[in-house]
Design an enzyme around this catalytic site. Structure first.
Site, PDB file in Angstrom:
ATOM      1  N   VAL A  11       0.837  -1.206   0.000  1.00  0.00           N
ATOM      2  CA  VAL A  11       0.000   0.000   0.000  1.00  0.00           C
ATOM      3  C   VAL A  11       0.872   1.255   0.000  1.00  0.00           C
ATOM      4  O   VAL A  11       0.688   2.159  -0.821  1.00  0.00           O
ATOM      5  CB  VAL A  11      -0.956  -0.005   1.223  1.00  0.00           C
ATOM      6  CG1 VAL A  11      -1.670   1.335   1.356  1.00  0.00           C
ATOM      7  CG2 VAL A  11      -1.967  -1.129   1.093  1.00  0.00           C
ATOM      8  N   THR A 123      -5.672  -1.072   7.163  1.00  0.00           N
ATOM      9  CA  THR A 123      -6.972  -1.576   7.617  1.00  0.00           C
ATOM     10  C   THR A 123      -6.893  -1.836   9.106  1.00  0.00           C
ATOM     11  O   THR A 123      -6.195  -2.745   9.556  1.00  0.00           O
ATOM     12  CB  THR A 123      -7.307  -2.875   6.857  1.00  0.00           C
ATOM     13  OG1 THR A 123      -7.212  -2.586   5.474  1.00  0.00           O
ATOM     14  CG2 THR A 123      -8.696  -3.365   7.190  1.00  0.00           C
ATOM     15  N   LEU A 164      -7.041  -1.040  -2.785  1.00  0.00           N
ATOM     16  CA  LEU A 164      -6.337  -1.596  -3.944  1.00  0.00           C
ATOM     17  C   LEU A 164      -6.204  -3.112  -3.872  1.00  0.00           C
ATOM     18  O   LEU A 164      -6.147  -3.708  -2.797  1.00  0.00           O
ATOM     19  CB  LEU A 164      -4.970  -0.940  -4.120  1.00  0.00           C
ATOM     20  CG  LEU A 164      -3.880  -1.088  -3.047  1.00  0.00           C
ATOM     21  CD1 LEU A 164      -3.183  -2.440  -3.128  1.00  0.00           C
ATOM     22  CD2 LEU A 164      -2.872   0.023  -3.209  1.00  0.00           C
ATOM     23  N   ASN A 235     -14.422  -5.543   2.321  1.00  0.00           N
ATOM     24  CA  ASN A 235     -13.682  -6.792   2.160  1.00  0.00           C
ATOM     25  C   ASN A 235     -14.488  -8.005   2.598  1.00  0.00           C
ATOM     26  O   ASN A 235     -14.431  -9.059   1.972  1.00  0.00           O
ATOM     27  CB  ASN A 235     -12.358  -6.737   2.933  1.00  0.00           C
ATOM     28  CG  ASN A 235     -11.237  -6.196   2.061  1.00  0.00           C
ATOM     29  OD1 ASN A 235     -11.473  -5.803   0.928  1.00  0.00           O
ATOM     30  ND2 ASN A 235     -10.036  -6.170   2.580  1.00  0.00           N
ATOM     31  N   ALA A 279     -16.253 -19.306  -9.087  1.00  0.00           N
ATOM     32  CA  ALA A 279     -16.032 -20.352  -8.083  1.00  0.00           C
ATOM     33  C   ALA A 279     -14.629 -20.923  -8.253  1.00  0.00           C
ATOM     34  O   ALA A 279     -14.046 -20.869  -9.333  1.00  0.00           O
ATOM     35  CB  ALA A 279     -17.069 -21.449  -8.258  1.00  0.00           C
ATOM     36  N   GLY A 284      -7.611 -16.209  -1.140  1.00  0.00           N
ATOM     37  CA  GLY A 284      -6.371 -16.206  -0.367  1.00  0.00           C
ATOM     38  C   GLY A 284      -5.906 -14.777  -0.230  1.00  0.00           C
ATOM     39  O   GLY A 284      -6.682 -13.847  -0.410  1.00  0.00           O
ATOM     40  N   CYS A 287      -5.535 -10.096   2.839  1.00  0.00           N
ATOM     41  CA  CYS A 287      -6.589  -9.193   3.328  1.00  0.00           C
ATOM     42  C   CYS A 287      -7.909  -9.854   3.690  1.00  0.00           C
ATOM     43  O   CYS A 287      -8.402  -9.661   4.798  1.00  0.00           O
ATOM     44  CB  CYS A 287      -6.849  -8.104   2.299  1.00  0.00           C
ATOM     45  SG  CYS A 287      -5.440  -7.027   2.116  1.00  0.00           S
ATOM     46  N   LYS A 290      -7.948 -12.104   6.850  1.00  0.00           N
ATOM     47  CA  LYS A 290      -7.539 -11.309   8.023  1.00  0.00           C
ATOM     48  C   LYS A 290      -8.671 -10.352   8.436  1.00  0.00           C
ATOM     49  O   LYS A 290      -8.992 -10.238   9.625  1.00  0.00           O
ATOM     50  CB  LYS A 290      -6.281 -10.520   7.652  1.00  0.00           C
ATOM     51  CG  LYS A 290      -5.838  -9.487   8.655  1.00  0.00           C
ATOM     52  CD  LYS A 290      -4.509  -8.882   8.246  1.00  0.00           C
ATOM     53  CE  LYS A 290      -4.639  -7.784   7.224  1.00  0.00           C
ATOM     54  NZ  LYS A 290      -5.034  -6.480   7.719  1.00  0.00           N
ATOM     55  N   ARG A 354       0.953 -15.203   0.762  1.00  0.00           N
ATOM     56  CA  ARG A 354       0.239 -15.159   2.031  1.00  0.00           C
ATOM     57  C   ARG A 354      -1.155 -15.791   1.879  1.00  0.00           C
ATOM     58  O   ARG A 354      -1.904 -15.431   0.981  1.00  0.00           O
ATOM     59  CB  ARG A 354       0.125 -13.714   2.535  1.00  0.00           C
ATOM     60  CG  ARG A 354       1.434 -13.227   3.124  1.00  0.00           C
ATOM     61  CD  ARG A 354       1.368 -11.784   3.525  1.00  0.00           C
ATOM     62  NE  ARG A 354       1.282 -10.911   2.376  1.00  0.00           N
ATOM     63  CZ  ARG A 354       1.185  -9.587   2.445  1.00  0.00           C
ATOM     64  NH1 ARG A 354       1.141  -9.010   3.627  1.00  0.00           N
ATOM     65  NH2 ARG A 354       1.116  -8.862   1.365  1.00  0.00           N
TER      66      ARG A 354
HETATM   67  C1  UDX Z   1      -8.682  -7.588  -1.718  1.00  0.00           C
HETATM   68  C2  UDX Z   1      -9.758  -6.555  -2.094  1.00  0.00           C
HETATM   69  O1  UDX Z   1     -10.280  -6.858  -3.405  1.00  0.00           O
HETATM   70  C3  UDX Z   1      -9.163  -5.157  -2.080  1.00  0.00           C
HETATM   71  O2  UDX Z   1     -10.174  -4.202  -2.336  1.00  0.00           O
HETATM   72  C4  UDX Z   1      -8.553  -4.903  -0.691  1.00  0.00           C
HETATM   73  O3  UDX Z   1      -7.926  -3.628  -0.663  1.00  0.00           O
HETATM   74  C5  UDX Z   1      -7.534  -5.984  -0.351  1.00  0.00           C
HETATM   75  O4  UDX Z   1      -8.151  -7.271  -0.444  1.00  0.00           O
HETATM   76  P1  UDX Z   1      -6.601  -8.734  -2.924  1.00  0.00           P
HETATM   77  O5  UDX Z   1      -6.409  -9.505  -1.669  1.00  0.00           O
HETATM   78  O6  UDX Z   1      -5.417  -8.098  -3.572  1.00  0.00           O
HETATM   79  O7  UDX Z   1      -7.653  -7.535  -2.703  1.00  0.00           O
HETATM   80  O8  UDX Z   1      -7.232  -9.751  -3.987  1.00  0.00           O
HETATM   81  P2  UDX Z   1      -8.575  -9.887  -4.850  1.00  0.00           P
HETATM   82  O9  UDX Z   1      -8.288  -9.583  -6.283  1.00  0.00           O
HETATM   83  O10 UDX Z   1      -9.706  -9.178  -4.251  1.00  0.00           O
HETATM   84  O11 UDX Z   1      -8.798 -11.459  -4.737  1.00  0.00           O
HETATM   85  C6  UDX Z   1      -8.966 -12.077  -3.455  1.00  0.00           C
HETATM   86  C7  UDX Z   1      -9.037 -13.573  -3.600  1.00  0.00           C
HETATM   87  O12 UDX Z   1     -10.299 -13.960  -4.124  1.00  0.00           O
HETATM   88  C8  UDX Z   1      -7.987 -14.191  -4.517  1.00  0.00           C
HETATM   89  O13 UDX Z   1      -7.478 -15.358  -3.909  1.00  0.00           O
HETATM   90  C9  UDX Z   1      -8.755 -14.511  -5.784  1.00  0.00           C
HETATM   91  O14 UDX Z   1      -8.187 -15.581  -6.496  1.00  0.00           O
HETATM   92  C10 UDX Z   1     -10.116 -14.883  -5.204  1.00  0.00           C
HETATM   93  N1  UDX Z   1     -11.228 -14.715  -6.143  1.00  0.00           N
HETATM   94  C11 UDX Z   1     -11.553 -13.467  -6.612  1.00  0.00           C
HETATM   95  C12 UDX Z   1     -11.978 -15.809  -6.520  1.00  0.00           C
HETATM   96  O15 UDX Z   1     -11.734 -16.946  -6.082  1.00  0.00           O
HETATM   97  N2  UDX Z   1     -13.041 -15.620  -7.366  1.00  0.00           N
HETATM   98  C13 UDX Z   1     -13.386 -14.400  -7.867  1.00  0.00           C
HETATM   99  O16 UDX Z   1     -14.395 -14.315  -8.604  1.00  0.00           O
HETATM  100  C14 UDX Z   1     -12.609 -13.288  -7.463  1.00  0.00           C
END
Ligand code: UDX
Length: 453
Positions: A11, A123, A164, A235, A279, A284, A287, A290, A354
């Site tokens: 960030v 956060t 983000l 989130n 699906a 993972g 964020c 957690k 992570r």
């Molecule tokens: C997330 C939030 O989207 C973001 O707004 C916040 O600031 C931080 O947490 P991030 O952890 O970077 O961001 O990943 P994101 O793109 O949101 O994906 C999260 C997880 O969901 C990933 O493991 C992704 O593979 C999974 N996912 C996402 C799915 O399994 N299916 C989907 O349709 C979308």
């Protein structure tokens, strides 16, 4: 404006690079001296698309320091330090506390007359803004006014949560859907509006290869605790949406439906929307899990039950096991089977491991006696004892009993499937992200299984 940022993580560094790109002067401070040294030598501490370009392009407006004291004369100080899960599922605020103490120390060196605006970007549980304010006040009181002054230096604290996504961090910072400002006075929100003006107006130079959306950025001003809760609610909503589709995927597989068509069918309803309905093996990253745990801990502090959030966490944990179950159905015995994971990072576009589903799946397969290999385009080691990294998909396929698509990297879409199938002991592919075309895989000689189908 002169911006100080505490924390050179995902960030902090992305925000700093983007604000420098908008023409602000940015000082980024981090307690990790090694990271600061490397940044000074233009070395990236992690992989993030476009970030190296932005740091290089705006180097003259960026200063890196290993001391929080160097941020004394900023107009705005953004706190972007880690807030990991602490014991018992709550948030470990030790980095935030240390940053607040650092701000108090820096304030004593301040020569500017205007109050310093301290902005929480990380956060943190509702109420942390007030805690930061108190730590700074006590720090200043303990030391007394700086030499030659009567009053302690002035400051205010507000919140501007970060939304983000890793892998899309630069895009999301330069083209956010919204900027949420949690402030207690007009003056604070005006300063933050001025900070974000180039982003809201999109007046910064274009970044090669990065396109913005048509939709404009909305600025929402709220109270401080409201802004803090918005971040958690956003989130956890995404996490609940994912666990919902993953639970439906189990039912879909049982009744012989196609989960992707189900997702399309419900996603066409504008009230639902199609995004975050893919699906797979569960979410993972650093964020979602957690923040879910932190919010359930906050709910528990108020003796409020949070059954929906707890259920979403449980579904996500169970979802990792779906791939293992499919492997058992197909191979029967996993002992001695060679299984290669395609993709290790928690999602494409990052090397972040992570809470990556790959790790839990590798551990489980090893427990069951399988040999586990892993390939990833950017990850360079697997932190699971007994699992082995291979240098290419071809190396992973040779003599393998199954390939498991864990992370949907673009390069996995166009693989020479027929060659890979021939090199394997048994041509089985488990698609943990429902990203490949079943007909193509079957034509290449694979037995193909996916989630929710
Ligand atoms: C997330 C939030 O989207 C973001 O707004 C916040 O600031 C931080 O947490 P991030 O952890 O970077 O961001 O990943 P994101 O793109 O949101 O994906 C999260 C997880 O969901 C990933 O493991 C992704 O593979 C999974 N996912 C996402 C799915 O399994 N299916 C989907 O349709 C979308």
């Amino acid at each position: 404006m002169r911006i100080a940022i505490l924390g050179a993580g995902h960030v902090g560094l992305t925000t700093g690079a983007c604000f420098a790109h908008c023409g602000h002067q940015v000082t980024i401070a981090d307690i990790d001296q090694d990271r600061i040294q490397r940044l000074r030598q233009d070395e990236m501490p992690f992989y993030e698309a476009h970030l190296d370009h932005l740091l290089e392009e705006n180097r003259s407006r960026l200063t890196f320091t290993g001391s929080y004291a160097d941020v004394a004369d900023a107009d705005v100080c953004l706190v972007a330090v880690p807030s990991p899960t602490g014991p018992g599922g709550g948030v470990d605020l030790s980095f935030v506390r240390a940053a607040a103490a650092g701000v108090a120390g820096a304030l004593r060196q301040r020569t500017a007359a205007e109050p310093l605006l301290v902005v929480n970007k990380c956060t943190v549980p509702v109420g942390t803004g007030r805690m930061v304010s108190e730590i700074i006040r006590r720090g200043l009181e303990a030391e007394g006014p700086p030499a030659g002054k009567i009053d302690p230096p002035a400051y205010t604290v507000c919140s501007c949560p970060e939304f983000l996504r890793e892998g899309r961090a630069v895009h999301d910072t330069l083209y956010p859907d919204r900027v949420v400002i949690g402030a207690e006075s007009d003056g604070e929100s005006q300063t933050l509006r001025a900070l974000y003006q180039p982003i809201v107006e999109r007046s910064f130079p274009a970044v090669p290869g990065l396109e913005g959306p048509d939709r404009a950025t909305t600025v929402l001003v709220t109270s401080l605790p409201t802004a803090e809760l918005i971040k958690y609610a956003a989130n956890t909503f995404l996490a609940v949406k994912l666990s919902f589709i993953n639970e439906i995927a189990g039912i879909s597989a049982a009744v012989g439906a196609s989960i992707q068509d189900v997702a399309d069918g419900i996603g066409l309803d504008r009230r639902i929307g199609r995004s975050f309905l893919d699906a797979g093996i569960g979410w993972g990253g650093s964020c979602l899990g957690k923040d879910m745990r932190a919010l359930t801990t906050t709910a528990a502090e108020y003796e409020l039950p949070a059954p929906l959030l707890n259920a979403a966490l449980a579904v996500n944990e169970r979802q990792r096991g779906v791939v293992v179950r499919l492997l058992q159905e197909e191979l029967r015995l996993l002992k001695g089977a060679r299984i290669t994971l395609l993709g290790l990072s928690f999602k494409p576009g990052t090397d972040d491991l992570r809470d990556a589903p790959s790790l839990r799946i590798a551990e489980r397969l090893l427990e069951l006696g399988a040999e586990v290999l892993g390939y990833d385009p950017v990850v360079r080691s697997i932190p699971v004892d007994g699992a082995r990294l291979v240098a290419s998909v071809a190396d992973g396929a040779r003599g393998a009993d199954a390939l498991v698509l864990v992370t949907e990297w673009e390069e996995f879409r166009g693989l020479p499937w027929a060659d890979l199938a021939r090199a394997m002991r048994r041509p089985l592919l488990i698609d943990g992200r429902n990203q490949l075309r079943p007909a193509e895989l079957e034509a290449a000689g694979f037995r193909y299984r996916s989630i929710g189908r």
